[in-house]
Design a protein around this motif. Structure first.
Motif, PDB file in Angstrom:
ATOM      1  N   LEU A 190      -2.277  -1.179  -3.148  1.00  0.00           N
ATOM      2  CA  LEU A 190      -3.161  -0.116  -2.660  1.00  0.00           C
ATOM      3  C   LEU A 190      -3.329   0.876  -3.796  1.00  0.00           C
ATOM      4  O   LEU A 190      -2.546   1.805  -3.953  1.00  0.00           O
ATOM      5  CB  LEU A 190      -2.569   0.568  -1.417  1.00  0.00           C
ATOM      6  CG  LEU A 190      -3.466   1.611  -0.757  1.00  0.00           C
ATOM      7  CD1 LEU A 190      -4.738   0.973  -0.215  1.00  0.00           C
ATOM      8  CD2 LEU A 190      -2.724   2.316   0.366  1.00  0.00           C
ATOM      9  N   GLY A 191      -4.324   0.623  -4.621  1.00  0.00           N
ATOM     10  CA  GLY A 191      -4.547   1.497  -5.763  1.00  0.00           C
ATOM     11  C   GLY A 191      -5.862   1.187  -6.435  1.00  0.00           C
ATOM     12  O   GLY A 191      -6.573   0.259  -6.061  1.00  0.00           O
ATOM     13  N   GLU A 192      -6.175   1.974  -7.427  1.00  0.00           N
ATOM     14  CA  GLU A 192      -7.417   1.805  -8.176  1.00  0.00           C
ATOM     15  C   GLU A 192      -7.229   0.762  -9.269  1.00  0.00           C
ATOM     16  O   GLU A 192      -6.124   0.483  -9.696  1.00  0.00           O
ATOM     17  CB  GLU A 192      -7.841   3.149  -8.771  1.00  0.00           C
ATOM     18  CG  GLU A 192      -8.135   4.188  -7.706  1.00  0.00           C
ATOM     19  CD  GLU A 192      -8.560   5.517  -8.292  1.00  0.00           C
ATOM     20  OE1 GLU A 192      -9.285   5.521  -9.302  1.00  0.00           O
ATOM     21  OE2 GLU A 192      -8.168   6.543  -7.727  1.00  0.00           O
ATOM     22  N   GLU A 193      -8.353   0.209  -9.722  1.00  0.00           N
ATOM     23  CA  GLU A 193      -8.393  -0.770 -10.803  1.00  0.00           C
ATOM     24  C   GLU A 193      -7.427  -1.928 -10.566  1.00  0.00           C
ATOM     25  O   GLU A 193      -6.528  -2.182 -11.383  1.00  0.00           O
ATOM     26  CB  GLU A 193      -8.131  -0.093 -12.144  1.00  0.00           C
ATOM     27  CG  GLU A 193      -9.158   0.969 -12.470  1.00  0.00           C
ATOM     28  CD  GLU A 193      -8.950   1.594 -13.826  1.00  0.00           C
ATOM     29  OE1 GLU A 193      -8.267   1.001 -14.681  1.00  0.00           O
ATOM     30  OE2 GLU A 193      -9.484   2.695 -14.034  1.00  0.00           O
ATOM     31  N   PRO A 194      -7.605  -2.671  -9.478  1.00  0.00           N
ATOM     32  CA  PRO A 194      -6.698  -3.779  -9.175  1.00  0.00           C
ATOM     33  C   PRO A 194      -6.868  -4.951 -10.147  1.00  0.00           C
ATOM     34  O   PRO A 194      -7.950  -5.176 -10.688  1.00  0.00           O
ATOM     35  CB  PRO A 194      -7.101  -4.178  -7.757  1.00  0.00           C
ATOM     36  CG  PRO A 194      -8.541  -3.799  -7.670  1.00  0.00           C
ATOM     37  CD  PRO A 194      -8.672  -2.549  -8.491  1.00  0.00           C
ATOM     38  N   HIS A 195      -5.765  -5.645 -10.359  1.00  0.00           N
ATOM     39  CA  HIS A 195      -5.726  -6.807 -11.238  1.00  0.00           C
ATOM     40  C   HIS A 195      -5.126  -7.991 -10.503  1.00  0.00           C
ATOM     41  O   HIS A 195      -4.328  -7.819  -9.582  1.00  0.00           O
ATOM     42  CB  HIS A 195      -4.851  -6.516 -12.476  1.00  0.00           C
ATOM     43  CG  HIS A 195      -5.487  -5.595 -13.443  1.00  0.00           C
ATOM     44  ND1 HIS A 195      -5.594  -4.238 -13.234  1.00  0.00           N
ATOM     45  CD2 HIS A 195      -6.066  -5.844 -14.640  1.00  0.00           C
ATOM     46  CE1 HIS A 195      -6.206  -3.693 -14.261  1.00  0.00           C
ATOM     47  NE2 HIS A 195      -6.503  -4.635 -15.127  1.00  0.00           N
ATOM     48  N   TRP A 196      -5.474  -9.191 -10.966  1.00  0.00           N
ATOM     49  CA  TRP A 196      -4.813 -10.408 -10.518  1.00  0.00           C
ATOM     50  C   TRP A 196      -3.600 -10.599 -11.422  1.00  0.00           C
ATOM     51  O   TRP A 196      -3.729 -10.584 -12.642  1.00  0.00           O
ATOM     52  CB  TRP A 196      -5.746 -11.614 -10.638  1.00  0.00           C
ATOM     53  CG  TRP A 196      -6.927 -11.580  -9.724  1.00  0.00           C
ATOM     54  CD1 TRP A 196      -8.234 -11.395 -10.084  1.00  0.00           C
ATOM     55  CD2 TRP A 196      -6.922 -11.753  -8.312  1.00  0.00           C
ATOM     56  NE1 TRP A 196      -9.035 -11.442  -8.971  1.00  0.00           N
ATOM     57  CE2 TRP A 196      -8.253 -11.673  -7.866  1.00  0.00           C
ATOM     58  CE3 TRP A 196      -5.918 -11.973  -7.363  1.00  0.00           C
ATOM     59  CZ2 TRP A 196      -8.608 -11.807  -6.526  1.00  0.00           C
ATOM     60  CZ3 TRP A 196      -6.275 -12.107  -6.031  1.00  0.00           C
ATOM     61  CH2 TRP A 196      -7.599 -12.019  -5.622  1.00  0.00           C
ATOM     62  N   VAL A 238      -0.441 -10.105 -16.291  1.00  0.00           N
ATOM     63  CA  VAL A 238      -1.765  -9.707 -15.802  1.00  0.00           C
ATOM     64  C   VAL A 238      -2.747 -10.767 -16.274  1.00  0.00           C
ATOM     65  O   VAL A 238      -2.876 -11.024 -17.467  1.00  0.00           O
ATOM     66  CB  VAL A 238      -2.167  -8.319 -16.334  1.00  0.00           C
ATOM     67  CG1 VAL A 238      -3.601  -7.996 -15.941  1.00  0.00           C
ATOM     68  CG2 VAL A 238      -1.211  -7.245 -15.842  1.00  0.00           C
ATOM     69  N   VAL A 239      -3.424 -11.404 -15.318  1.00  0.00           N
ATOM     70  CA  VAL A 239      -4.364 -12.472 -15.646  1.00  0.00           C
ATOM     71  C   VAL A 239      -5.763 -11.922 -15.861  1.00  0.00           C
ATOM     72  O   VAL A 239      -6.432 -12.273 -16.829  1.00  0.00           O
ATOM     73  CB  VAL A 239      -4.351 -13.557 -14.542  1.00  0.00           C
ATOM     74  CG1 VAL A 239      -5.413 -14.607 -14.794  1.00  0.00           C
ATOM     75  CG2 VAL A 239      -2.961 -14.188 -14.451  1.00  0.00           C
ATOM     76  N   ALA A 240      -6.225 -11.044 -14.968  1.00  0.00           N
ATOM     77  CA  ALA A 240      -7.576 -10.474 -15.091  1.00  0.00           C
ATOM     78  C   ALA A 240      -7.735  -9.343 -14.091  1.00  0.00           C
ATOM     79  O   ALA A 240      -7.013  -9.276 -13.092  1.00  0.00           O
ATOM     80  CB  ALA A 240      -8.636 -11.542 -14.823  1.00  0.00           C
ATOM     81  N   ARG A 241      -8.702  -8.470 -14.366  1.00  0.00           N
ATOM     82  CA  ARG A 241      -9.084  -7.473 -13.363  1.00  0.00           C
ATOM     83  C   ARG A 241      -9.738  -8.206 -12.207  1.00  0.00           C
ATOM     84  O   ARG A 241     -10.352  -9.256 -12.398  1.00  0.00           O
ATOM     85  CB  ARG A 241     -10.102  -6.493 -13.941  1.00  0.00           C
ATOM     86  CG  ARG A 241      -9.522  -5.382 -14.770  1.00  0.00           C
ATOM     87  CD  ARG A 241     -10.609  -4.367 -15.130  1.00  0.00           C
ATOM     88  NE  ARG A 241     -11.351  -3.948 -13.949  1.00  0.00           N
ATOM     89  CZ  ARG A 241     -11.180  -2.777 -13.332  1.00  0.00           C
ATOM     90  NH1 ARG A 241     -10.339  -1.905 -13.806  1.00  0.00           N
ATOM     91  NH2 ARG A 241     -11.876  -2.465 -12.263  1.00  0.00           N
ATOM     92  N   VAL A 242      -9.641  -7.642 -11.013  1.00  0.00           N
ATOM     93  CA  VAL A 242     -10.390  -8.193  -9.891  1.00  0.00           C
ATOM     94  C   VAL A 242     -11.862  -8.134 -10.273  1.00  0.00           C
ATOM     95  O   VAL A 242     -12.359  -7.116 -10.735  1.00  0.00           O
ATOM     96  CB  VAL A 242     -10.095  -7.394  -8.592  1.00  0.00           C
ATOM     97  CG1 VAL A 242     -11.094  -7.748  -7.496  1.00  0.00           C
ATOM     98  CG2 VAL A 242      -8.672  -7.646  -8.125  1.00  0.00           C
TER      99      VAL A 242
END
Length: 163
Positions: free
Chosen positions: A138-144, A152-156
């Motif tokens: 639950l936050g801004e700028e989520p990533h996969w 960290v694989v990628a930004r959503v």
């Protein structure tokens, strides 16, 4: 009996009648300069919320497309998630910044129930297949993120590209 002349209004509409150039420039200026009705206060407040929902939808669709799973039945799951979050963000407008990750998680949960894991972790090839997690939950700028390696694989919205 002689044939009658066609009525003046039976032909094609005059230019300007449906959006073309008007033969009366003064009337055009009046229309252009006339005060426009403002949307009701609630509608103005919804504009940024709708934009955030549409952006979240686009990000998830991009990730589904990058994973080659953006089929009609799966896109319907995205629409359901966006619809659910529309209510949620209407109740808590400050949560609009978190919609990207929440819609991603909603779609991920719906896919797990119906089809299996998505997106499958590309980091842990050859091991037990597992899905990527959305961080922050639950936050801004989520990533996969690969939970097994904390990678960290990628930004959503950017599964097809580098983080």
């Amino acid at each position: 009996m002689e044939p009658k002349e066609p009525a003046a209004d039976s032909g094609p509409p005059e230019e300007g009648a449906h959006g073309g150039a008007s033969p009366d420039p003064a009337r055009d200026r009046e229309r252009r300069d006339a005060p426009r009705e403002e949307p009701p206060p609630g509608a103005r407040r919804q504009d940024p919320l709708e934009r955030s929902l549409h952006a979240a939808r686009a990000l998830i669709l991009a990730d589904l497309e990058a994973s080659d799973v953006a089929h009609a039945d799966i896109v319907s799951l995205v629409e359901e998630a966006v619809s659910h979050r529309r209510w949620w963000v209407g109740e808590w407008p400050e949560g609009a910044a978190f919609v990207d990750g929440l819609v991603a998680q909603d779609v991920q949960d719906a896919l797990l129930e119906r089809y299996g894991r998505w997106p499958v972790c590309p980091v842990c090839v050859g091991s037990d297949p597992h899905a990527l997690d959305v961080e922050p939950e639950l936050g801004e700028e989520p990533h996969w993120v690969c939970a097994a390696t904390s990678t960290v694989v990628a930004r959503v919205g950017s599964l097809g590209s580098k983080p």
